[in-house]
Design an enzyme around this catalytic site. Structure first.
Site, short mmCIF file in Angstrom:
data_model
loop_
_atom_site.label_atom_id
_atom_site.label_comp_id
_atom_site.label_asym_id
_atom_site.label_seq_id
_atom_site.Cartn_x
_atom_site.Cartn_y
_atom_site.Cartn_z
N HIS A 118 26.47 61.53 13.29
CA HIS A 118 26.82 61.89 11.92
C HIS A 118 26.09 61.02 10.90
O HIS A 118 26.12 59.80 10.99
CB HIS A 118 28.34 61.73 11.75
CG HIS A 118 28.86 62.08 10.41
ND1 HIS A 118 29.17 61.15 9.46
CD2 HIS A 118 29.13 63.28 9.85
CE1 HIS A 118 29.62 61.75 8.37
NE2 HIS A 118 29.60 63.05 8.59
N MET A 177 27.13 70.28 0.52
CA MET A 177 28.37 70.94 0.92
C MET A 177 28.40 71.24 2.41
O MET A 177 27.36 71.39 3.06
CB MET A 177 28.53 72.26 0.15
CG MET A 177 27.37 73.21 0.36
SD MET A 177 27.45 74.65 -0.73
CE MET A 177 25.97 75.52 -0.22
N LYS A 228 29.24 86.35 4.62
CA LYS A 228 27.99 85.79 4.11
C LYS A 228 27.90 84.30 4.43
O LYS A 228 26.87 83.80 4.90
CB LYS A 228 27.89 86.02 2.60
CG LYS A 228 27.71 87.47 2.19
CD LYS A 228 27.57 87.62 0.69
CE LYS A 228 27.39 89.07 0.29
NZ LYS A 228 27.25 89.23 -1.18
#
Length: 348
Positions: A118, A177, A228
């Site tokens: 990460h 995001m 989407k």
């Protein structure tokens, strides 16, 4: 109740904890600075909340404290880094620097990373590019947490996407995001604080919608934006892993579940040199014009933000001190105590 602590002291605290686990001082300070920067931006899900996980994973050797990252392929503007299970921040520091160098030489660069972990908040890395007049696009695999649209089984990760353009204004134009409806770290934070998560974020193990973070972690997170958003998440998974030997999320054993797991996380970073097109000044002026147009679109008496404005404002207002949730402070105190370190400055 949240309390604020000095930025420098928190970075030093994080670095000491990582060093105590065996991480070299330069890598420890880099990683701690990236975590605290996320807290400064108001992205607590990627801040010091993660420090106990990192430290325990280093101790369990899921994360390699002293890796030997190797460039396994270099072909023109393309480079592939095997991170040797390094902290993701260590891997990304090398990847970002190489991308900037290659973009300066070729006008564009693509750097892929395999065998990593990460890397924290993506904006921390793309802003290293925008500060040099480069546009940045960054994505990554993660542990398996998300079910595709219409599914129940976990297949995807939260597959973060960061897009950033340099600006003549006070802040770069940045979208950072997760492609899940909510970030995994935010679900963990809600569980730690005993709070519900928003509707539409997750389903439980039986596929039923839930606002219980514990049930969500046992079940699956949902992609943002219905079909989407799900399509974007699937494509990002392919981009981040298929170019290298990195694992897909569904092939990954996450350090959240097993601290000794080698995640083999994949990252993909694209850097574009604005000077190779018109000029850095031209692009930065154009981006600033767009930011101002977005902000000016608000109704009378209302405020509209350009992407990245809120995080930049939060960071500016917390340049010296950072608020931490009480649950995070408690975990940090427990971590420092277990390592035999002083808990200053976290003591009341």
């Amino acid at each position: 109740m949240d309390r604020s602590y000095p930025v420098d002291a928190l970075v030093a605290l994080g670095a000491r904890a990582l060093e105590a686990a065996g991480v070299p001082s330069a890598d420890a300070e880099l990683t701690a600075a990236a975590l605290v920067d996320a807290d400064r931006r108001g992205i607590a899900s990627h801040g010091l909340l993660r420090l106990p996980l990192y430290v325990s994973s280093v101790q369990a050797r899921g994360v390699n404290a002293r890796p030997n990252p190797t460039w396994v392929r270099e072909h023109g503007a393309v480079a592939v880094l095997d991170a040797d299970a390094a902290l993701g921040q260590v891997a990304m520091a090398a990847a970002t620097e190489r991308a900037a160098q290659l973009a300066g030489q070729f006008g564009v660069a693509v750097v892929a990373v395999q065998n990593s972990t990460h890397y924290g908040a993506g904006a921390y890395w793309t802003e290293r590019l925008t500060a040099r007049g480069l546009l940045g696009i960054l994505t990554s695999t993660t542990g398996v947490t998300v079910t595709p649209f219409g599914g129940v089984e976990k297949v995807l990760g939260t597959n973060p996407l960061t897009l950033a353009a340099p600006s003549a204004g006070p802040a770069s134009l940045t979208a950072d995001m997760a492609t899940s409806a909510g970030a995994y770290g935010k679900v963990v934070a809600a569980q730690n604080e005993g709070k519900p998560i928003p509707e539409g974020w997750a389903v439980d193990a039986d596929g039923r919608p839930t606002t219980d973070p514990t049930a969500a972690l046992a079940g699956a997170l949902l992609p943002f934006g219905g079909p989407k958003g799900s399509a974007v998440a699937v494509l990002l998974e392919a981009l981040a892993a298929s170019l290298t030997t990195a694992s897909y999320a569904y092939q990954t054993e996450d350090i959240w579940a097993n601290r000794s797991a080698r995640m083999n996380t994949g990252h993909l970073l694209l850097a574009i040199d604005t000077a190779a097109f018109t000029s850095r000044e031209h692009t930065e002026r154009r981006v600033a014009d767009l930011q101002e147009k977005v902000r000016a679109s608000a109704a009378a008496g209302e405020t509209t933000f350009a992407p990245g404005d809120i995080e930049h404002a939060h960071a500016q207002s917390h340049a010296e001190t950072v608020p931490l949730a009480g649950s995070t402070v408690a975990q940090l105190v427990e971590l420092l105590t277990s390592l035999g370190l002083e808990t200053t400055p976290l003591e009341p």
